[in-house]
Design a protein around this motif. Sequence first.
Motif, PDB file in Angstrom:
ATOM      1  N   VAL A  93       4.279  12.310   4.263  1.00  0.00           N
ATOM      2  CA  VAL A  93       3.250  12.484   5.290  1.00  0.00           C
ATOM      3  C   VAL A  93       2.501  11.165   5.451  1.00  0.00           C
ATOM      4  O   VAL A  93       2.419  10.363   4.517  1.00  0.00           O
ATOM      5  N   PRO A  94       1.942  10.900   6.620  1.00  0.00           N
ATOM      6  CA  PRO A  94       1.197   9.649   6.817  1.00  0.00           C
ATOM      7  C   PRO A  94      -0.096   9.613   6.018  1.00  0.00           C
ATOM      8  O   PRO A  94      -0.793  10.621   5.899  1.00  0.00           O
ATOM      9  N   VAL A  95      -0.389   8.442   5.464  1.00  0.00           N
ATOM     10  CA  VAL A  95      -1.619   8.225   4.705  1.00  0.00           C
ATOM     11  C   VAL A  95      -2.431   7.179   5.460  1.00  0.00           C
ATOM     12  O   VAL A  95      -2.068   5.999   5.502  1.00  0.00           O
ATOM     13  N   GLU A  96      -3.516   7.629   6.079  1.00  0.00           N
ATOM     14  CA  GLU A  96      -4.287   6.743   6.950  1.00  0.00           C
ATOM     15  C   GLU A  96      -5.529   6.162   6.296  1.00  0.00           C
ATOM     16  O   GLU A  96      -6.214   5.349   6.889  1.00  0.00           O
ATOM     17  N   GLY A  97      -5.858   6.608   5.088  1.00  0.00           N
ATOM     18  CA  GLY A  97      -7.047   6.081   4.441  1.00  0.00           C
ATOM     19  C   GLY A  97      -7.210   6.621   3.049  1.00  0.00           C
ATOM     20  O   GLY A  97      -6.422   7.466   2.586  1.00  0.00           O
TER      21      GLY A  97
ATOM     22  N   PHE B 277      10.348   4.651 -11.638  1.00  0.00           N
ATOM     23  CA  PHE B 277      11.773   4.946 -11.476  1.00  0.00           C
ATOM     24  C   PHE B 277      12.025   5.814 -10.250  1.00  0.00           C
ATOM     25  O   PHE B 277      12.953   5.563  -9.470  1.00  0.00           O
ATOM     26  N   LEU B 278      11.202   6.857 -10.089  1.00  0.00           N
ATOM     27  CA  LEU B 278      11.399   7.759  -8.957  1.00  0.00           C
ATOM     28  C   LEU B 278      11.231   7.038  -7.630  1.00  0.00           C
ATOM     29  O   LEU B 278      11.979   7.289  -6.674  1.00  0.00           O
ATOM     30  N   HIS B 279      10.267   6.134  -7.548  1.00  0.00           N
ATOM     31  CA  HIS B 279      10.017   5.457  -6.276  1.00  0.00           C
ATOM     32  C   HIS B 279      10.988   4.306  -6.036  1.00  0.00           C
ATOM     33  O   HIS B 279      11.566   4.195  -4.946  1.00  0.00           O
ATOM     34  N   LEU B 280      11.177   3.465  -7.028  1.00  0.00           N
ATOM     35  CA  LEU B 280      11.976   2.252  -6.826  1.00  0.00           C
ATOM     36  C   LEU B 280      13.467   2.500  -6.938  1.00  0.00           C
ATOM     37  O   LEU B 280      14.258   1.899  -6.191  1.00  0.00           O
ATOM     38  N   ALA B 281      13.885   3.374  -7.839  1.00  0.00           N
ATOM     39  CA  ALA B 281      15.309   3.610  -8.040  1.00  0.00           C
ATOM     40  C   ALA B 281      15.805   4.838  -7.286  1.00  0.00           C
ATOM     41  O   ALA B 281      16.880   4.808  -6.689  1.00  0.00           O
ATOM     42  N   ALA B 282      15.024   5.925  -7.326  1.00  0.00           N
ATOM     43  CA  ALA B 282      15.469   7.159  -6.662  1.00  0.00           C
ATOM     44  C   ALA B 282      15.052   7.242  -5.208  1.00  0.00           C
ATOM     45  O   ALA B 282      15.494   8.141  -4.489  1.00  0.00           O
ATOM     46  N   GLY B 283      14.190   6.340  -4.756  1.00  0.00           N
ATOM     47  CA  GLY B 283      13.806   6.312  -3.346  1.00  0.00           C
ATOM     48  C   GLY B 283      12.842   7.405  -2.928  1.00  0.00           C
ATOM     49  O   GLY B 283      12.835   7.795  -1.756  1.00  0.00           O
TER      50      GLY B 283
ATOM     51  N   LYS C 126       9.578   8.780  -1.558  1.00  0.00           N
ATOM     52  CA  LYS C 126       8.530   8.210  -0.723  1.00  0.00           C
ATOM     53  C   LYS C 126       7.572   9.296  -0.255  1.00  0.00           C
ATOM     54  O   LYS C 126       7.862  10.489  -0.370  1.00  0.00           O
ATOM     55  N   VAL C 127       6.451   8.855   0.281  1.00  0.00           N
ATOM     56  CA  VAL C 127       5.460   9.792   0.814  1.00  0.00           C
ATOM     57  C   VAL C 127       5.979  10.370   2.121  1.00  0.00           C
ATOM     58  O   VAL C 127       6.378   9.620   3.021  1.00  0.00           O
TER      59      VAL C 127
ATOM     60  N   GLY D 125       0.809  -1.208   0.000  1.00  0.00           N
ATOM     61  CA  GLY D 125       0.000   0.000   0.000  1.00  0.00           C
ATOM     62  C   GLY D 125       0.842   1.258   0.000  1.00  0.00           C
ATOM     63  O   GLY D 125       0.515   2.233  -0.691  1.00  0.00           O
ATOM     64  N   LEU D 126       1.950   1.257   0.736  1.00  0.00           N
ATOM     65  CA  LEU D 126       2.842   2.412   0.737  1.00  0.00           C
ATOM     66  C   LEU D 126       3.489   2.618  -0.619  1.00  0.00           C
ATOM     67  O   LEU D 126       3.625   3.752  -1.097  1.00  0.00           O
ATOM     68  N   HIS D 127       3.907   1.505  -1.246  1.00  0.00           N
ATOM     69  CA  HIS D 127       4.488   1.610  -2.584  1.00  0.00           C
ATOM     70  C   HIS D 127       3.468   2.152  -3.579  1.00  0.00           C
ATOM     71  O   HIS D 127       3.788   3.012  -4.410  1.00  0.00           O
ATOM     72  N   THR D 128       2.243   1.635  -3.500  1.00  0.00           N
ATOM     73  CA  THR D 128       1.199   2.094  -4.422  1.00  0.00           C
ATOM     74  C   THR D 128       0.893   3.574  -4.226  1.00  0.00           C
ATOM     75  O   THR D 128       0.716   4.324  -5.197  1.00  0.00           O
ATOM     76  N   ALA D 129       0.835   4.006  -2.979  1.00  0.00           N
ATOM     77  CA  ALA D 129       0.561   5.417  -2.707  1.00  0.00           C
ATOM     78  C   ALA D 129       1.675   6.313  -3.251  1.00  0.00           C
ATOM     79  O   ALA D 129       1.410   7.372  -3.832  1.00  0.00           O
TER      80      ALA D 129
END
Length: 264
Positions: A68-72, A57-63, A65-66, A14-18
Amino acid sequence: MSLELLGGHLESLGLHTAAVALCAARLVPIAFLCPLLGGQAAPSTVKLALVLSLSLFLHLAAGVKVSVPVEGPGDLMALVLKELAYGTAVGLLAALPFDAARMGGRFIDLFRGASAEASLPAAGSRESATGDVLYQLLVAWVVTGGLFPIVLSGLLRGFGVVPLGAAVPTEAAARQVVMLAGGALATGLAVGAPIAAASMTVDCWVGMASRAAPQMNLQEFGAPLRILGGGALLWLGVGVLCERLLAEVANLEGALWLLGEVAQ
């Protein structure tokens, strides 16, 4: 597999998808506005595929991430809207030099009287011929030259300056966008000013000659002289005009950095 381990995997997914969704939400307006990432010419499927590839690429290679917390789903939707708004501002800034080229070409054709709808009324086109030429020429020069990596790095480094979910629509950010839009308008007018001045000079001399010798009916030569003279001046000065537009493209990285600083 235990339920705890399965829950951990689902939470990580879920964090990766967000993160990928928020990266895509920021990049979608940029891809649709900036011609270097597709703009209006590329098909929507190509632009969306490019957005998805860059987001992964930005998420998996460059790291990326979100931040702020995503609660829903409600929080995720609010962050998506925020990223869409910020991405729209970035896309507008990235497209300003190319819009300046199009505005300059339309300004030139307005004074020359050689716009596409006047020259080819049966074609049904409302596009300025000179504006389209300058626009496409600037895109080609940027892509084939050394400015394309600079602009692309400026767009992608914005994710480090303004983390995902951290963009704030401030008054300073709006002022920055309006100021740069005014600068692009001034650049477009400056690009078309020499040809406009030459066209007005031709009209002035033709008018003076017609009053001095009314029997010669020189008014018929005004439009051909404007078109041919303006075209010749445009041909001779296209290098100078493109240098002015390329300087605006070179300043994009700094403009995007300033926008990110005031949008935090």
